[in-house]
Design a protein around this motif. Sequence first.
Motif, PDB file in Angstrom:
ATOM      1  N   ASP A  93       0.804  -1.221   0.000  1.00  0.00           N
ATOM      2  CA  ASP A  93       0.000   0.000   0.000  1.00  0.00           C
ATOM      3  C   ASP A  93       0.839   1.275   0.000  1.00  0.00           C
ATOM      4  OD1 ASP A  93       0.915  -0.474   2.553  1.00  0.00           O
ATOM      5  OD2 ASP A  93      -0.944   0.058   3.565  1.00  0.00           O
ATOM      6  N   ASP A  94       2.162   1.149  -0.103  1.00  0.00           N
ATOM      7  CA  ASP A  94       3.026   2.329  -0.164  1.00  0.00           C
ATOM      8  C   ASP A  94       3.303   2.712  -1.618  1.00  0.00           C
ATOM      9  OD1 ASP A  94       3.183   2.888   2.512  1.00  0.00           O
ATOM     10  OD2 ASP A  94       5.110   1.903   2.842  1.00  0.00           O
ATOM     11  N   ASN A  95       2.236   2.937  -2.353  1.00  0.00           N
ATOM     12  CA  ASN A  95       2.349   3.420  -3.735  1.00  0.00           C
ATOM     13  C   ASN A  95       1.326   4.532  -3.913  1.00  0.00           C
ATOM     14  OD1 ASN A  95      -0.257   2.261  -5.098  1.00  0.00           O
ATOM     15  ND2 ASN A  95       0.628   0.533  -3.963  1.00  0.00           N
ATOM     16  N   LEU A  96       1.520   5.375  -4.914  1.00  0.00           N
ATOM     17  CA  LEU A  96       0.721   6.586  -5.045  1.00  0.00           C
ATOM     18  C   LEU A  96      -0.776   6.307  -5.144  1.00  0.00           C
ATOM     19  CD1 LEU A  96       0.883   9.628  -5.125  1.00  0.00           C
ATOM     20  CD2 LEU A  96       1.154   9.496  -7.613  1.00  0.00           C
ATOM     21  N   GLU A  97      -1.151   5.290  -5.918  1.00  0.00           N
ATOM     22  CA  GLU A  97      -2.575   4.973  -6.072  1.00  0.00           C
ATOM     23  C   GLU A  97      -3.217   4.600  -4.737  1.00  0.00           C
ATOM     24  OE1 GLU A  97      -5.540   1.961  -8.574  1.00  0.00           O
ATOM     25  OE2 GLU A  97      -3.367   1.858  -8.886  1.00  0.00           O
ATOM     26  N   SER A  98      -2.556   3.702  -4.009  1.00  0.00           N
ATOM     27  CA  SER A  98      -3.088   3.274  -2.706  1.00  0.00           C
ATOM     28  C   SER A  98      -3.065   4.417  -1.700  1.00  0.00           C
ATOM     29  CB  SER A  98      -2.287   2.087  -2.162  1.00  0.00           C
ATOM     30  OG  SER A  98      -2.503   0.931  -2.934  1.00  0.00           O
ATOM     31  N   ILE A  99      -2.019   5.240  -1.760  1.00  0.00           N
ATOM     32  CA  ILE A  99      -1.900   6.365  -0.830  1.00  0.00           C
ATOM     33  C   ILE A  99      -3.090   7.314  -0.982  1.00  0.00           C
ATOM     34  CG2 ILE A  99      -0.576   8.474  -0.350  1.00  0.00           C
ATOM     35  CD1 ILE A  99       1.965   6.782  -0.989  1.00  0.00           C
ATOM     36  N   LYS A 100      -3.449   7.630  -2.227  1.00  0.00           N
ATOM     37  CA  LYS A 100      -4.574   8.528  -2.477  1.00  0.00           C
ATOM     38  C   LYS A 100      -5.870   7.940  -1.919  1.00  0.00           C
ATOM     39  CE  LYS A 100      -2.346  11.696  -4.913  1.00  0.00           C
ATOM     40  NZ  LYS A 100      -2.139  13.070  -4.369  1.00  0.00           N
ATOM     41  N   LYS A 101      -6.062   6.643  -2.109  1.00  0.00           N
ATOM     42  CA  LYS A 101      -7.261   5.982  -1.589  1.00  0.00           C
ATOM     43  C   LYS A 101      -7.274   6.021  -0.060  1.00  0.00           C
ATOM     44  CE  LYS A 101      -7.828   2.700  -5.422  1.00  0.00           C
ATOM     45  NZ  LYS A 101      -7.746   1.265  -5.812  1.00  0.00           N
ATOM     46  N   ARG A 102      -6.109   5.829   0.539  1.00  0.00           N
ATOM     47  CA  ARG A 102      -6.018   5.849   1.998  1.00  0.00           C
ATOM     48  C   ARG A 102      -6.340   7.234   2.543  1.00  0.00           C
ATOM     49  NH1 ARG A 102      -0.173   3.475   2.699  1.00  0.00           N
ATOM     50  NH2 ARG A 102      -0.532   3.595   4.952  1.00  0.00           N
ATOM     51  N   PHE A 103      -5.898   8.261   1.851  1.00  0.00           N
ATOM     52  CA  PHE A 103      -6.205   9.627   2.276  1.00  0.00           C
ATOM     53  C   PHE A 103      -7.717   9.889   2.237  1.00  0.00           C
ATOM     54  CE2 PHE A 103      -1.839  11.632   1.002  1.00  0.00           C
ATOM     55  CZ  PHE A 103      -1.267  11.063   2.134  1.00  0.00           C
ATOM     56  N   VAL A 104      -8.364   9.409   1.179  1.00  0.00           N
ATOM     57  CA  VAL A 104      -9.813   9.596   1.046  1.00  0.00           C
ATOM     58  C   VAL A 104     -10.542   8.920   2.208  1.00  0.00           C
ATOM     59  CG1 VAL A 104     -11.857   9.009  -0.317  1.00  0.00           C
ATOM     60  CG2 VAL A 104      -9.811   9.887  -1.453  1.00  0.00           C
ATOM     61  N   ASN A 105     -10.166   7.661   2.500  1.00  0.00           N
ATOM     62  CA  ASN A 105     -10.804   6.928   3.599  1.00  0.00           C
ATOM     63  C   ASN A 105     -10.510   7.574   4.948  1.00  0.00           C
ATOM     64  OD1 ASN A 105     -12.234   4.819   2.306  1.00  0.00           O
ATOM     65  ND2 ASN A 105     -10.329   3.739   1.913  1.00  0.00           N
ATOM     66  N   TYR A 106      -9.279   8.065   5.097  1.00  0.00           N
ATOM     67  CA  TYR A 106      -8.890   8.748   6.343  1.00  0.00           C
ATOM     68  C   TYR A 106      -9.754   9.989   6.560  1.00  0.00           C
ATOM     69  CZ  TYR A 106      -5.999  11.665   9.414  1.00  0.00           C
ATOM     70  OH  TYR A 106      -5.552  12.472  10.429  1.00  0.00           O
ATOM     71  N   GLU A 107      -9.925  10.773   5.505  1.00  0.00           N
ATOM     72  CA  GLU A 107     -10.720  12.001   5.587  1.00  0.00           C
ATOM     73  C   GLU A 107     -12.192  11.677   5.874  1.00  0.00           C
ATOM     74  OE1 GLU A 107     -11.096  16.196   5.293  1.00  0.00           O
ATOM     75  OE2 GLU A 107      -9.244  15.131   4.800  1.00  0.00           O
ATOM     76  N   LYS A 108     -12.679  10.649   5.212  1.00  0.00           N
ATOM     77  CA  LYS A 108     -14.105  10.312   5.292  1.00  0.00           C
ATOM     78  C   LYS A 108     -14.465   9.550   6.561  1.00  0.00           C
ATOM     79  CE  LYS A 108     -17.624   7.654   2.752  1.00  0.00           C
ATOM     80  NZ  LYS A 108     -17.864   6.781   1.568  1.00  0.00           N
ATOM     81  N   GLU A 109     -13.600   8.619   6.998  1.00  0.00           N
ATOM     82  CA  GLU A 109     -13.977   7.706   8.071  1.00  0.00           C
ATOM     83  C   GLU A 109     -13.229   7.915   9.388  1.00  0.00           C
ATOM     84  OE1 GLU A 109     -15.230   3.767   7.169  1.00  0.00           O
ATOM     85  OE2 GLU A 109     -14.418   3.898   5.152  1.00  0.00           O
ATOM     86  N   THR A 110     -11.935   8.267   9.318  1.00  0.00           N
ATOM     87  CA  THR A 110     -11.146   8.338  10.556  1.00  0.00           C
ATOM     88  C   THR A 110     -11.273   9.688  11.255  1.00  0.00           C
ATOM     89  OG1 THR A 110      -9.563   6.732   9.680  1.00  0.00           O
ATOM     90  CG2 THR A 110      -8.871   8.029  11.571  1.00  0.00           C
TER      91      THR A 110
END
Length: 231
Positions: free
Chosen positions: A168-185
């Motif tokens: 998950d340390d790649n740009l595509e996964s990072i962007k998805k993680r940011f979205v989930n972090y903003e939305k859920e965490t």
Amino acid sequence: MIRFQFGLTLFHSNFQSNKKGMSNTEEKDSLPVVIFVLGGPGAGKGTQCLKIAEKYGFHHLSAGDLLRAEKRKEDSPHGELIRKCIQEGKIVPGDVTVTLLSKAMAERKSSSKFFLVDGFPRNEGNLSGWKKIVGEKAKVALTLFFSCSYEILEERLLQRGKTSGRSDDNLESIKKRFVNYEKETLPILDKLEKDGGKIKKIDSSVSKEKVFEALTSIIDKVIEENTGKAS
């Protein structure tokens, strides 16, 4: 579900056996003391938790590490689910994560009652799972929130990805993680505060040394409040 049910049974039976013969005060004092550690991916949660664990003897439980270890087990009934969630930047169902955490806590409690739970709770499912599975069998002292800009987080993660080997340390996964972090965490911080929890915000964009300096005064107070002794 046998593996996970065993974890729940172990945690519950240890709690019940320790509870026998105790006064209400003694029972309260014997509870595991938990510090939740939240922040964006790459905020330095793991690095600082390791430093705290080394200095104070706390147990450091990384929700992500426990999930990755479970994913690698060939006989895990949840391995494929965890793998898919991590790869897609999604959050693993709360009951799975909490059961792994409770089992790890039961296995480690004898040497210290203080636990850093790193990367948890990441969404409403995590929090409701904690309340259902752990509940009053542990005391949540506070939540540490590592605050850092997305620009810095992205730079750190891409740099880490050169050597981490994490999927998950790649740009595509990072962007998805940011979205989930903003939305859920991030909304979980408000939920924890509304539930009466203490939130301590740490600026993690500064040097590791400055972050740790800020953390030590907070940890010292947690120890004093839960043991009556200064660290």
